[in-house]
Design a protein around this motif. Structure first.
Motif, mmCIF file in Angstrom:
data_model
loop_
_atom_site.group_PDB
_atom_site.id
_atom_site.type_symbol
_atom_site.label_atom_id
_atom_site.label_comp_id
_atom_site.label_asym_id
_atom_site.label_seq_id
_atom_site.Cartn_x
_atom_site.Cartn_y
_atom_site.Cartn_z
ATOM 1 N N SER A 1 0.826 -1.199 0.000
ATOM 2 C CA SER A 1 0.000 0.000 0.000
ATOM 3 C C SER A 1 0.863 1.254 0.000
ATOM 4 N N LEU A 2 0.297 2.348 -0.490
ATOM 5 C CA LEU A 2 1.003 3.625 -0.478
ATOM 6 C C LEU A 2 1.258 4.075 0.956
ATOM 7 N N HIS A 3 0.339 3.749 1.848
ATOM 8 C CA HIS A 3 0.531 4.099 3.259
ATOM 9 C C HIS A 3 1.769 3.402 3.822
ATOM 10 N N ALA A 4 1.953 2.115 3.488
ATOM 11 C CA ALA A 4 3.127 1.376 3.957
ATOM 12 C C ALA A 4 4.411 1.978 3.394
ATOM 13 N N GLU B 1 4.837 5.153 2.530
ATOM 14 C CA GLU B 1 5.058 6.429 3.204
ATOM 15 C C GLU B 1 5.653 6.218 4.596
ATOM 16 N N ASP B 2 5.153 5.213 5.324
ATOM 17 C CA ASP B 2 5.711 4.894 6.644
ATOM 18 C C ASP B 2 7.171 4.466 6.525
ATOM 19 N N GLU C 1 9.460 7.415 6.083
ATOM 20 C CA GLU C 1 9.678 8.093 7.366
ATOM 21 C C GLU C 1 10.705 7.330 8.208
ATOM 22 N N TYR D 1 4.403 -0.349 -7.231
ATOM 23 C CA TYR D 1 3.149 0.378 -7.053
ATOM 24 C C TYR D 1 2.782 1.129 -8.325
ATOM 25 N N ARG E 1 11.045 10.317 -2.780
ATOM 26 C CA ARG E 1 9.937 11.258 -2.566
ATOM 27 C C ARG E 1 9.346 11.712 -3.907
ATOM 28 N N ARG F 1 7.228 8.885 -5.000
ATOM 29 C CA ARG F 1 6.016 8.854 -4.174
ATOM 30 C C ARG F 1 5.008 9.887 -4.680
ATOM 31 N N VAL G 1 1.177 9.227 -5.711
ATOM 32 C CA VAL G 1 0.026 9.931 -5.131
ATOM 33 C C VAL G 1 -0.817 10.575 -6.239
#
Length: 215
Positions: A102-105, A107-108, A111, A139, A204, A207, A211
């Motif tokens: 997932s995109l959330h994973a 992004e985490d 970080e 992705y 980034r 990413r 997005v």
């Protein structure tokens, strides 16, 4: 006798991006100095080194002795406190396709990568960053990158597709070679903070494309 090289490498190449995205440093055929005394003469196919947990990875090709080998390894790790054994069985010639995370994973993971860089763990950051790089590629183009990708092939493909600029591709080729050296146990190779920062910048940018829905 160790299992065929191509079978072991295939499975580990599939696992590495996921582990690296979770903050682990993956080392193929680790040198003895990275292994605890309880392992004795046993050398795992790979290890994953994390802040709170260390994982020994063993790939066993199914056959007459596969169950006995697993039992022996489980017994070896029975009293291990800081180490976990992950055993994977594969049929000869079997290859698993990878699904996009997932995109959330992602992004985490970026970080977490920033935190590693700030802490000065540059080698671990580079290895993890490459896992995120492949995860982002998968992705953006899940049908194209279903199989694990070598660093060189992934860079050339993304460059040809316009996802990275020519100058970024030149940098990524060098970063990919350094990543391979580290993953295969060349632990004395130096990693520059500027290179890790540039890799983060590329991640980034990719990413942002993800997005924005650029597929």
């Amino acid at each position: 006798m160790r299992e065929p090289e191509h079978s072991r490498r295939l499975i580990i190449d599939q696992l590495a991006p996921r582990l690296e995205a979770e903050g682990y440093s993956v080392v193929y055929e680790p040198p003895r100095q990275l292994l605890p005394p309880f392992m004795g003469s046993y050398v795992p196919d790979a290890i994953a080194l994390g802040q709170d947990k260390k994982i020994a990875i063993e790939v066993i090709v199914e056959g007459q002795s596969s169950e006995a080998k697993e039992r022996d390894l489980r017994r070896l790790f029975r009293d291990a406190r800081d180490w976990e054994l992950n055993v994977y069985f594969v049929r000869p010639g079997e290859a698993e396709e990878l699904s996009p995370v997932s995109l959330h994973a992602i992004e985490d993971a970026i970080e977490s990568l920033e935190s590693l860089a700030q802490a000065g763990a540059l080698a671990a950051a580079l290895i993890m960053g490459w896992g995120i790089f492949e995860a982002l590629a998968r992705y953006l183009a899940p049908d194209k990158y279903r199989k694990p990708q070598t660093p060189a092939r992934l860079v050339e493909s993304l460059a040809n597709s316009g996802y990275v600029t020519p100058s970024e591709a030149d940098f990524l080729r060098e970063a990919g070679r350094l990543r391979n050296s580290l993953a295969h146990g060349d632990l004395e190779r130096g990693v520059k903070e500027g290179d890790v920062r540039r890799l983060i910048a590329v991640l980034r940018e990719l990413r942002t494309l993800a997005v924005d829905g650029v597929h």
